[in-house]
Design a protein around this motif. Structure first.
Motif, PDB file in Angstrom:
ATOM      1  N   ARG A 133      31.183  27.971  47.285  1.00 40.07           N
ATOM      2  CA  ARG A 133      31.500  28.534  48.467  1.00 40.07           C
ATOM      3  C   ARG A 133      33.241  28.455  48.523  1.00 40.07           C
ATOM      4  O   ARG A 133      33.877  28.856  49.726  1.00 40.07           O
ATOM      5  N   ARG A 134      33.975  28.275  47.592  1.00 43.25           N
ATOM      6  CA  ARG A 134      35.381  28.010  47.432  1.00 43.25           C
ATOM      7  C   ARG A 134      36.038  29.614  47.728  1.00 43.25           C
ATOM      8  O   ARG A 134      35.322  30.389  47.279  1.00 43.25           O
ATOM      9  N   PRO A 135      37.074  29.752  48.495  1.00 41.85           N
ATOM     10  CA  PRO A 135      37.387  31.077  48.879  1.00 41.85           C
ATOM     11  C   PRO A 135      37.627  31.956  47.536  1.00 41.85           C
ATOM     12  O   PRO A 135      37.586  33.169  47.733  1.00 41.85           O
ATOM     13  N   GLU A 136      38.257  31.374  46.327  1.00 40.58           N
ATOM     14  CA  GLU A 136      38.559  32.263  45.411  1.00 40.58           C
ATOM     15  C   GLU A 136      37.305  32.770  44.872  1.00 40.58           C
ATOM     16  O   GLU A 136      37.181  33.793  44.074  1.00 40.58           O
ATOM     17  N   ILE A 137      36.273  32.048  44.959  1.00 44.60           N
ATOM     18  CA  ILE A 137      35.023  32.426  44.124  1.00 44.60           C
ATOM     19  C   ILE A 137      34.344  33.537  45.185  1.00 44.60           C
ATOM     20  O   ILE A 137      33.566  34.456  44.506  1.00 44.60           O
ATOM     21  N   SER A 138      34.751  33.619  46.391  1.00 45.40           N
ATOM     22  CA  SER A 138      34.261  34.697  47.410  1.00 45.40           C
ATOM     23  C   SER A 138      35.038  36.209  46.643  1.00 45.40           C
ATOM     24  O   SER A 138      34.160  37.122  46.547  1.00 45.40           O
ATOM     25  N   LEU A 139      36.272  36.226  46.111  1.00 47.08           N
ATOM     26  CA  LEU A 139      36.842  37.276  45.587  1.00 47.08           C
ATOM     27  C   LEU A 139      35.977  37.528  44.074  1.00 47.08           C
ATOM     28  O   LEU A 139      35.811  38.692  43.863  1.00 47.08           O
ATOM     29  N   SER A 145      27.236  32.922  42.192  1.00 42.38           N
ATOM     30  CA  SER A 145      27.143  32.066  40.862  1.00 42.38           C
ATOM     31  C   SER A 145      27.481  32.699  39.719  1.00 42.38           C
ATOM     32  O   SER A 145      28.018  32.208  39.018  1.00 42.38           O
ATOM     33  N   VAL A 146      27.148  34.070  39.848  1.00 41.33           N
ATOM     34  CA  VAL A 146      27.724  34.933  38.848  1.00 41.33           C
ATOM     35  C   VAL A 146      29.267  34.799  38.776  1.00 41.33           C
ATOM     36  O   VAL A 146      30.077  34.788  37.759  1.00 41.33           O
ATOM     37  N   GLY A 147      29.837  35.093  39.996  1.00 40.50           N
ATOM     38  CA  GLY A 147      31.530  34.909  40.147  1.00 40.50           C
ATOM     39  C   GLY A 147      31.752  33.442  39.469  1.00 40.50           C
ATOM     40  O   GLY A 147      32.956  33.803  38.782  1.00 40.50           O
ATOM     41  N   LEU A 148      31.277  32.581  40.076  1.00 42.54           N
ATOM     42  CA  LEU A 148      31.619  31.166  39.442  1.00 42.54           C
ATOM     43  C   LEU A 148      31.515  31.090  38.039  1.00 42.54           C
ATOM     44  O   LEU A 148      32.599  30.721  37.322  1.00 42.54           O
ATOM     45  N   ALA A 149      30.542  31.655  37.324  1.00 44.37           N
ATOM     46  CA  ALA A 149      30.454  31.651  35.746  1.00 44.37           C
ATOM     47  C   ALA A 149      31.445  32.438  35.074  1.00 44.37           C
ATOM     48  O   ALA A 149      32.152  31.868  34.357  1.00 44.37           O
ATOM     49  N   ALA A 150      31.794  33.472  35.835  1.00 45.45           N
ATOM     50  CA  ALA A 150      32.924  34.280  35.151  1.00 45.45           C
ATOM     51  C   ALA A 150      34.387  33.676  35.430  1.00 45.45           C
ATOM     52  O   ALA A 150      35.007  33.523  34.461  1.00 45.45           O
ATOM     53  N   CYS A 151      34.590  32.754  36.654  1.00 44.26           N
ATOM     54  CA  CYS A 151      35.831  32.011  36.713  1.00 44.26           C
ATOM     55  C   CYS A 151      35.834  31.110  35.649  1.00 44.26           C
ATOM     56  O   CYS A 151      36.738  30.856  35.067  1.00 44.26           O
ATOM     57  N   ARG A 152      34.781  30.422  35.546  1.00 41.71           N
ATOM     58  CA  ARG A 152      34.856  29.493  34.576  1.00 41.71           C
ATOM     59  C   ARG A 152      35.111  29.767  33.227  1.00 41.71           C
ATOM     60  O   ARG A 152      35.577  29.168  32.386  1.00 41.71           O
ATOM     61  N   ALA A 153      34.451  30.964  32.942  1.00 38.35           N
ATOM     62  CA  ALA A 153      34.614  31.318  31.446  1.00 38.35           C
ATOM     63  C   ALA A 153      36.006  31.893  31.343  1.00 38.35           C
ATOM     64  O   ALA A 153      36.321  32.561  30.080  1.00 38.35           O
ATOM     65  N   ASP A 193      21.663  42.718  56.712  1.00 38.53           N
ATOM     66  CA  ASP A 193      22.886  43.375  55.985  1.00 38.53           C
ATOM     67  C   ASP A 193      24.195  43.255  56.875  1.00 38.53           C
ATOM     68  O   ASP A 193      23.972  43.491  58.223  1.00 38.53           O
ATOM     69  N   GLY A 194      25.321  43.129  56.191  1.00 39.77           N
ATOM     70  CA  GLY A 194      26.495  43.415  57.147  1.00 39.77           C
ATOM     71  C   GLY A 194      27.693  42.954  56.460  1.00 39.77           C
ATOM     72  O   GLY A 194      27.550  42.305  55.189  1.00 39.77           O
ATOM     73  N   PRO A 195      28.915  43.115  56.756  1.00 36.34           N
ATOM     74  CA  PRO A 195      30.144  42.791  56.070  1.00 36.34           C
ATOM     75  C   PRO A 195      30.460  41.191  56.073  1.00 36.34           C
ATOM     76  O   PRO A 195      29.458  40.680  56.801  1.00 36.34           O
ATOM     77  N   SER A 196      31.311  40.829  55.281  1.00 37.22           N
ATOM     78  CA  SER A 196      31.635  39.235  55.020  1.00 37.22           C
ATOM     79  C   SER A 196      31.963  38.876  56.335  1.00 37.22           C
ATOM     80  O   SER A 196      32.664  39.146  57.164  1.00 37.22           O
ATOM     81  N   ALA A 197      31.433  37.149  56.525  1.00 32.05           N
ATOM     82  CA  ALA A 197      31.735  36.658  57.685  1.00 32.05           C
ATOM     83  C   ALA A 197      31.156  37.059  59.202  1.00 32.05           C
ATOM     84  O   ALA A 197      31.866  36.906  60.041  1.00 32.05           O
ATOM     85  N   ALA A 198      30.209  37.919  58.828  1.00 33.40           N
ATOM     86  CA  ALA A 198      29.511  38.563  60.106  1.00 33.40           C
ATOM     87  C   ALA A 198      28.620  37.464  60.927  1.00 33.40           C
ATOM     88  O   ALA A 198      28.172  37.552  61.892  1.00 33.40           O
TER      89      ALA A 198
END
Ligand code: DC
Length: 228
Positions: free
Chosen positions: A94-100, A43-51, A12-17
Motif C-alpha cells: 500500500r505504500r505510495p511508491e509501490i503504487s507507481l 505484489s509484482v511491483g513490490l517484488a520489482a522494487c525489492r529486487a 473498473d475505474g481510475p486510481s482512487a475512485a
C-alpha cells in the motif's frame, strides 16, 4: 453433476475512485468474494522494487516473473491478504511508491498474461465483485454486470490522501495528486489492456455522492443484474 452458476460483477475505474471500498461493501452485502486485482499488480511491483529492478525494463521484469510466488488468501473476516513468496505483504504493497511500481509493471503484456489465470480462476469458483482496470474488457468480458466507476480528479486525490493518513502514512497532498495524475495517464494510455469502459458498462460517478449513497447505487445495480 449440476453446475453452480456464479455471478461476476466487474468494477473498473481510475486510481482512487473508491473501487475497493465500494466493491468490498457490495461483496459483503451479497455474500460474494471481493477480489482486489490491483493488489496482485502491487505484489509484482513490490517484488520489482525489492529486487532493485527498473519496473519499466521489460526484460528485467520478465526475468523476475517465473521465480515469483504470488498467492491470495482470505483471513477469518474475509479480508484478502497478499502473499509474496509466503510473506504477507498486504500492508507493504500500500505504500505510495509501490503504487507507481505497480502501474509501471502492469504496462507489460507479459505481466498481465502471467496474472490472468489467477483472476479468472477465482471468478470460476466464486461469485465475485472484482475491481481493477480491465476486468470488464479483458479478464471477465462475460461478467453479468460491468460498472465503470469515476470521480473527479480532485475528489479522488482528497480521498486517497485521507485514506493514507488513516493508515498512518503521512504524505504531501500535492504529491498524492501528482501520483494519481501519473497513474491515470499511464493506465489509460498503455497499449496492453488500457483502462477504458467496456461497451456495455454502466457508469457510476461518485464525485457528488457520499460513501453510503455510492454503496447503495452499486448494490442497486447488482440487484437489478441478479433479477435479469
Ligand atoms: O487498483 P490499484 O490502484 O491498487 O492498482 C495499482 C496499479 O495496478 C494501477 O495503477 C494499475 C494496475 N492495475 C492494472 O493494470 N489492472 C488491474 N486490473 C488492476 C490494477
Amino acid at each position: 453433476m449440476e453446475q453452480t452458476r456464479h455471478m461476476a460483477v466487474a468494477l473498473d475505474g481510475p486510481s482512487a475512485a473508491g473501487k475497493s471500498t465500494l466493491a468490498r461493501a457490495a461483496a459483503r452485502r451479497f455474500g460474494f468474494l471481493y477480489v482486489d486485482t490491483g493488489a496482485i499488480y502491487r505484489s509484482v511491483g513490490l517484488a520489482a522494487c525489492r529486487a532493485g529492478i527498473d519496473p519499466k525494463d521489460t526484460a528485467a521484469v520478465m526475468e523476475l516473473l517465473p521465480g515469483l510466488r504470488i498467492d491470495m488468501a482470505y483471513d477469518e473476516r474475509g479480508v484478502q491478504r497478499m502473499l509474496l513468496d509466503g510473506e504477507d505483504v498486504s500492508e507493504a504493497i500500500r505504500r505510495p511508491e509501490i503504487s507507481l511500481y505497480a502501474s509501471d509493471v502492469s504496462a507489460h503484456p507479459e505481466v498481465r498474461a502471467f496474472l490472468m489465470e489467477m483472476q479468472r480462476d477465482l471468478a470460476r469458483r466464486h461469485s465475485v465483485v472484482m475491481d481493477g482496470r480491465d476486468i470488464g474488457t479483458v479478464v471477465l468480458p462475460d461478467a453479468e454486470l460491468k460498472v465503470f466507476l469515476t470521480a473527479s480528479a480532485a475528489a479522488r486525490a482528497r480521498r486517497r490522501w485521507l485514506e493514507l493518513r488513516e493508515k498512518g502514512i503521512e504524505t504531501d497532498p500535492e504529491e498524492v495528486r501528482r501520483d494519481i495524475a501519473y497513474r491515470d495517464q499511464q493506465d489509460t494510455r498503455r497499449a496492453a489492456a488500457p483502462l477504458r469502459p467496456a461497451e456495455d458498462a454502466v457508469f457510476l460517478d461518485t464525485s457528488e455522492l457520499s460513501l453510503e449513497q455510492s454503496v447503495e447505487a452499486l448494490c442497486g445495480l447488482i440487484r437489478e443484474a441478479m433479477e435479469r
